[in-house]
Design an enzyme around this catalytic site. Structure first.
Site, PDB file in Angstrom:
ATOM      1  N   CYS A  30       1.207  -1.058  -0.272  1.00  0.00           N
ATOM      2  CA  CYS A  30       0.038   0.089  -0.098  1.00  0.00           C
ATOM      3  C   CYS A  30       0.904   1.285  -0.090  1.00  0.00           C
ATOM      4  CB  CYS A  30      -0.812  -0.316   1.598  1.00  0.00           C
ATOM      5  SG  CYS A  30      -1.744   1.508   1.521  1.00  0.00           S
TER       6      CYS A  30
ATOM      7  N   CYS B 199      -0.723   4.635   2.094  1.00  0.00           N
ATOM      8  CA  CYS B 199      -0.830   4.551   3.513  1.00  0.00           C
ATOM      9  C   CYS B 199      -0.326   3.054   3.923  1.00  0.00           C
ATOM     10  CB  CYS B 199      -1.611   5.120   4.726  1.00  0.00           C
ATOM     11  SG  CYS B 199      -3.267   3.803   3.219  1.00  0.00           S
ATOM     12  N   SER B 200      -0.696   2.115   4.609  1.00  0.00           N
ATOM     13  CA  SER B 200      -0.421   0.293   4.457  1.00  0.00           C
ATOM     14  C   SER B 200      -1.206  -0.792   4.813  1.00  0.00           C
ATOM     15  CB  SER B 200       0.469   0.150   6.832  1.00  0.00           C
ATOM     16  OG  SER B 200      -0.931   0.994   6.986  1.00  0.00           O
ATOM     17  N   CYS B 201      -2.638  -0.340   4.241  1.00  0.00           N
ATOM     18  CA  CYS B 201      -3.588  -1.233   3.972  1.00  0.00           C
ATOM     19  C   CYS B 201      -3.524  -2.236   4.258  1.00  0.00           C
ATOM     20  CB  CYS B 201      -4.360  -0.984   2.548  1.00  0.00           C
ATOM     21  SG  CYS B 201      -5.417   1.153   2.885  1.00  0.00           S
TER      22      CYS B 201
END
Lengths: 122, 156, 236
Positions: free
Chosen positions: C123, C126-128
């Site tokens: 991602c 962000c950090s999905c």
């Protein structure tokens, strides 16, 4: 003291037991593109929030799948869920995205999802 | 544009009309002034976890008080399936708790970071609702504190 | 212990070696509520267990089943949410919230590798991460280092993970930027002929499901690590 009222729960009410993005199913106008179409990502101005990556803007990609219907993140981040549209999964050649990507690996790609209003036919 | 949810206007009216005692609670004032918050502790000890170890447990307590984790969304259910909002003295509806947390933080805990402020507001709400008494809480805190320090000095 | 011995020891990870009033308050409030019957210890455990037990096991099971059943594999690729039901994950109702929060949208895509195509998930914005089926993301997955570089220099980054792919394997970096979450369905490795679903699930580690590793017989997340004699054994 008084605080402004706003409906913090309208999304919860819509999506509970159904899921998001499933809760927007059937709300988008007919899809303008289909699997296999070549499209270009428009470099639209966005106020403060976007999930259309800088590296995809202006690039050409191929639609691999129609994934779901949803309001675009650019609207939803402001709690506007009126403009539901189709989201597409797109495949981009690395060489289209980055300068000097090695010829030996010309088959390498990136796949990512973009809402319809960013797409224009090539 | 999005309309205001009438359920929330109603909730706000109901909650405001109760004229809950908003005076400070001595025990909680003391914790507010003397207690060391996670931001401070984690920096001092060089720990990079952003949340204190009790954070998830506090969430579970709030959900438990709401009557299970489905209850926070009570307000989403059709009218006839909803649990009564104010009737059950043994429950704290999550929307009510959030409403009270907002007010209590404004009044007493604005300088306390999250999630410590959520914890203070929850204890405050429970005391003012008569679910627990200030004395009882002070006594139990003393007992817990002693329990947690039982091993002190044994491993030096 | 002499100061010389100390220098050879790894310092332990830091902990907050102090009980705060807030920690005591949290315990006291919870215990009083349970004592008064406002909720039970079981209610409390149910919620905390859910948060703590999320892990890659269901996704590994999904891959193992897909390797054994071509019809199920089709379902995985076509509708990951539906396929997840068979491994006990309901993307809508398993989560305590029952609707999917912005960090846990309810759309899973299973990206199928082939002998000439390798997927890897990131991602970049962000950090999905597909938490309901894969648990909490590893620390490195959230770093700007991984997020920026995998999409630009995937072969270099994969090599840093110990995965060197030949020229005839194309890499597809999947950037999870909207409401889909992705796992990788890797190619079933040689040497696993005749294996059971349980055996297969064991070699599908978290890294294989993100795509920075490929499954290998004998390499499991729970495998015993080699024990080597100390170079400078402690002298009594």
């Amino acid at each position: 003291m008084s605080k402004p009222h706003y409906d913090r729960e309208h999304h919860v009410k819509k999506a509970t037991g159904i899921g998001d993005p499933q809760c927007f199913k059937g709300e988008a106008p007919a899809a303008r593109f289909k699997v296999g179409d070549k499209v270009r990502i428009k470099d639209l101005p966005d106020l403060f929030y976007t999930r259309t990556q800088g590296y995809t803007r202006g690039a050409e990609g191929t639609i691999s799948r129609l994934v779901y219907e949803s309001p675009p993140a650019e609207d939803e981040s402001w709690d506007n869920t009126e403009n539901v549209e189709w989201f597409y999964s797109l495949v981009f050649d690395m060489q289209e995205l980055w300068p000097n990507y090695p010829e030996a690996y010309a088959g390498d790609t990136v796949e990512t999802e973009i809402p319809e209003h960013y797409l224009e036919a090539v | 544009m999005t309309d205001i949810n009438p359920d929330f206007i109603e909730l706000d009216k109901q909650m405001s009309d109760r004229e809950l005692d908003s005076s400070p609670i001595e025990l909680l004032e003391k914790i507010k002034q003397e207690g060391r918050v996670w931001d401070e502790l984690s920096e001092e000890y060089g720990v990079d976890n952003p949340d204190p170890p009790w954070r998830i447990s506090l969430e579970a307590t709030c959900d438990g008080l709401a009557g299970g984790y489905w209850a926070p969304f009570n307000i989403c259910l059709p009218e006839e399936e909803r649990q009564p909002v104010m009737a059950d003295d043994n429950k704290i509806d999550s929307n009510e708790r959030r409403w009270e947390e907002d007010k209590l933080v404004d009044q007493h805990y604005a300088d306390v970071p999250f999630p410590e402020r959520q914890l203070l507001a929850l204890a405050h709400t429970m005391i003012r609702r008569g679910m627990i008494s200030e004395d009882e809480l002070a006594k139990h805190m003393k007992a817990v504190d002693e329990r947690l320090h039982m091993a002190d000095g044994l491993d030096d | 212990m002499s100061s010389n011995d100390k220098e050879h020891l790894h310092p332990p990870a830091p902990v907050v070696d102090e009980v705060s009033d807030f920690e005591v308050l949290e315990i006291a409030v919870r215990e009083l509520a349970i004592e008064k019957g406002l909720f039970t210890q079981e209610d409390h455990n149910q919620w905390t267990d859910y948060m703590h037990t999320l892990g890659p096991a269901p996704a590994a099971r999904l891959v193992a089943k897909a390797w054994l059943d071509p019809e199920y594999k089709k379902v995985c690729v076509e509708d990951g949410v539906k396929a997840s039901l068979d491994v006990g994950i309901d993307w809508v109702n398993t989560m305590p919230t029952k609707f999917g929060t912005p960090s846990d949208y309810c759309n899973l895509r299973v990206m199928e590798d082939t002998p000439t195509l390798k997927h890897v998930v990131v991602c970049t914005l962000c950090s999905c991460y597909p938490r309901p089926i894969l648990g909490q993301s590893p620390e490195w997955y959230r770093t700007p280092n991984y997020r920026r570089r995998i999409v630009r220099w995937p072969r270099q980054v994969l090599a840093e993970f110990g995965l060197q792919l030949p020229e005839d394997v194309e890499i597809r970096v999947v950037d999870s930027n909207q409401k889909s979450r992705m796992i990788v369905l890797p190619v079933r490795p040689e040497g696993t002929e005749g294996w059971t679903e349980d055996q297969l699930a064991e070699i599908v580690t978290r890294d294989c499901l993100i795509g920075v590793a490929v499954p290998k017989p004998g390499v499991t997340a729970n495998g015993k690590r080699p024990v080597r004699p100390a170079v400078n054994p402690y002298k009594h």
